[in-house]
Design an enzyme around this catalytic site. Structure first.
Site, mmCIF file in Angstrom:
data_model
loop_
_atom_site.group_PDB
_atom_site.id
_atom_site.type_symbol
_atom_site.label_atom_id
_atom_site.label_comp_id
_atom_site.label_asym_id
_atom_site.label_seq_id
_atom_site.Cartn_x
_atom_site.Cartn_y
_atom_site.Cartn_z
ATOM 1 N N HIS A 1 -15.571 32.483 -2.093
ATOM 2 C CA HIS A 1 -16.444 31.304 -1.930
ATOM 3 C C HIS A 1 -15.725 29.895 -1.725
ATOM 4 O O HIS A 1 -15.950 29.247 -0.571
ATOM 5 C CB HIS A 1 -17.148 31.096 -3.182
ATOM 6 C CG HIS A 1 -18.188 32.177 -3.571
ATOM 7 N ND1 HIS A 1 -19.301 32.458 -3.108
ATOM 8 C CD2 HIS A 1 -17.752 32.993 -4.624
ATOM 9 C CE1 HIS A 1 -19.768 33.600 -3.765
ATOM 10 N NE2 HIS A 1 -18.835 34.078 -4.845
ATOM 11 N N ASP A 2 -14.848 29.655 -2.396
ATOM 12 C CA ASP A 2 -14.229 28.512 -2.388
ATOM 13 C C ASP A 2 -13.181 28.012 -1.149
ATOM 14 O O ASP A 2 -13.076 27.164 -0.747
ATOM 15 C CB ASP A 2 -13.393 28.080 -3.560
ATOM 16 C CG ASP A 2 -14.288 28.002 -4.870
ATOM 17 O OD1 ASP A 2 -15.458 27.590 -4.590
ATOM 18 O OD2 ASP A 2 -13.758 28.192 -6.119
#
Length: 314
Positions: A241-242
């Site tokens: 995600h990040d």
């Protein structure tokens, strides 16, 4: 180079995001600030120090920030996904940090760096938005120094912590509402809808494991996280995600964005923390718009992330 501050709660995907930034010549990594989130602030701060040590970036200052949300205490951590230490129980496999935490609060370190900046600074919050909300509230005069906020969070079609809410937004909805709906700083939101589409597979992870010192260090952190996503995805792989948000912070336009009004549900019902992304054609006339990333060349993105990590420390 684009001056960059990462605000984070490491976290396996945060670890990949930090390594991606450390290996990208387009950015000048000014600082890493930490916030509660995946695990408690003491763990996220220690993890950030160790990850920078792994990447050979002990020159980058680390400052600890908020240890709880702005208003209501959170009742959930992500240890079931990231392990009790935030790094699959493998934080001790990382090198011991050779530098200490900066004595300033994260918000004050960010403010000092913005004051000193001669170019617009990108801030990449990839955890709860508490520190960034405090920065904007306490130092509104510094908003012109911020080029963009590139945040990972939210979901147009639901969440991963509750049926409605994604973890980062759910952890502090009031802070997220301030940053996404009330402020006027250019902002990109990278939601679950895109990050799940950018999941990496077993072949990608095999290439990571065969990489240099940094890649191998990251690979050692993944077993618990990878097993969790094997259950979620139904295939052998995991979601970064990040790191997807950091790719946009590093290379503007690598994600395809569309401006929409965004609000955050701050009620105490089952939709608390939901991001309401208003995609009606009539919604744009008077409301603040956020650039929401909902599309990308996923193969290109996977190669971009891997190429910046795999050779570090060879």
């Amino acid at each position: 180079m684009t001056p960059l501050i990462i605000d984070t709660d490491p976290g396996i995907d945060d670890a990949f995001a930090i390594a991606l930034a450390a290996g990208s010549p387009e950015v000048d990594l000014l600082a890493v600030t930490t916030v509660f989130g995946n695990v408690a602030l003491s763990h996220t701060t220690a993890n950030a120090l160790r990850l920078l040590e792994l990447c050979g970036r002990s020159d980058v200052p680390v400052a600890a920030g908020a240890e709880r949300p702005l208003v209501h205490p959170t009742i959930h951590r992500a240890s079931t996904v990231h392990g009790d230490d935030g790094l699959s129980g493998a934080a001790d496999t990382l090198p011991t940090a050779t530098h200490d935490v900066d004595g300033r609060h994260a918000v004050e370190l960010m403010a000092d760096l913005l004051r000193q900046a001669t170019e617009p600074v990108t801030i990449a919050p990839i955890g709860p938005l508490t520190n960034v909300a405090l920065l904007l509230a306490l130092h509104p005069e510094l908003k012109p120094k911020i080029g963009r906020i590139v945040a990972m969070g939210g979901g147009a079609k639901g969440g991963n912590t509750t049926a409605a809410a994604e973890f980062n937004i759910w952890s502090d909805p009031e802070a997220a509402h301030r940053v996404l709906a009330e402020e006027d700083v250019p902002t990109v939101l990278v939601p679950l809808d895109l990050t799940h589409r950018c999941a990496v597979d077993a072949a990608w992870l095999d290439r990571l494991a065969a990489g240099g010192r940094v890649a191998q260090g990251l690979n050692a952190l993944t077993p618990f996280y990878r097993a969790t996503y094997r259950r979620i995805l139904g295939v052998d792989g995991m979601v970064l995600h990040d790191a997807i948000a950091l790719a946009e912070a590093i290379s503007p336009g690598i994600l395809r964005t569309t401006p929409y009004p965004v609000e955050v549900d701050c009620s105490h019902g089952p939709s608390r923390g939901a991001t309401i992304i208003d995609r009606r054609a009539t919604a744009h006339s008077t409301r603040r718009l956020v650039d929401v990333a909902l599309d990308a060349d996923t193969a290109q993105l996977g190669e971009f992330v891997l190429s910046r990590i795999v050779d570090q420390g060879r």
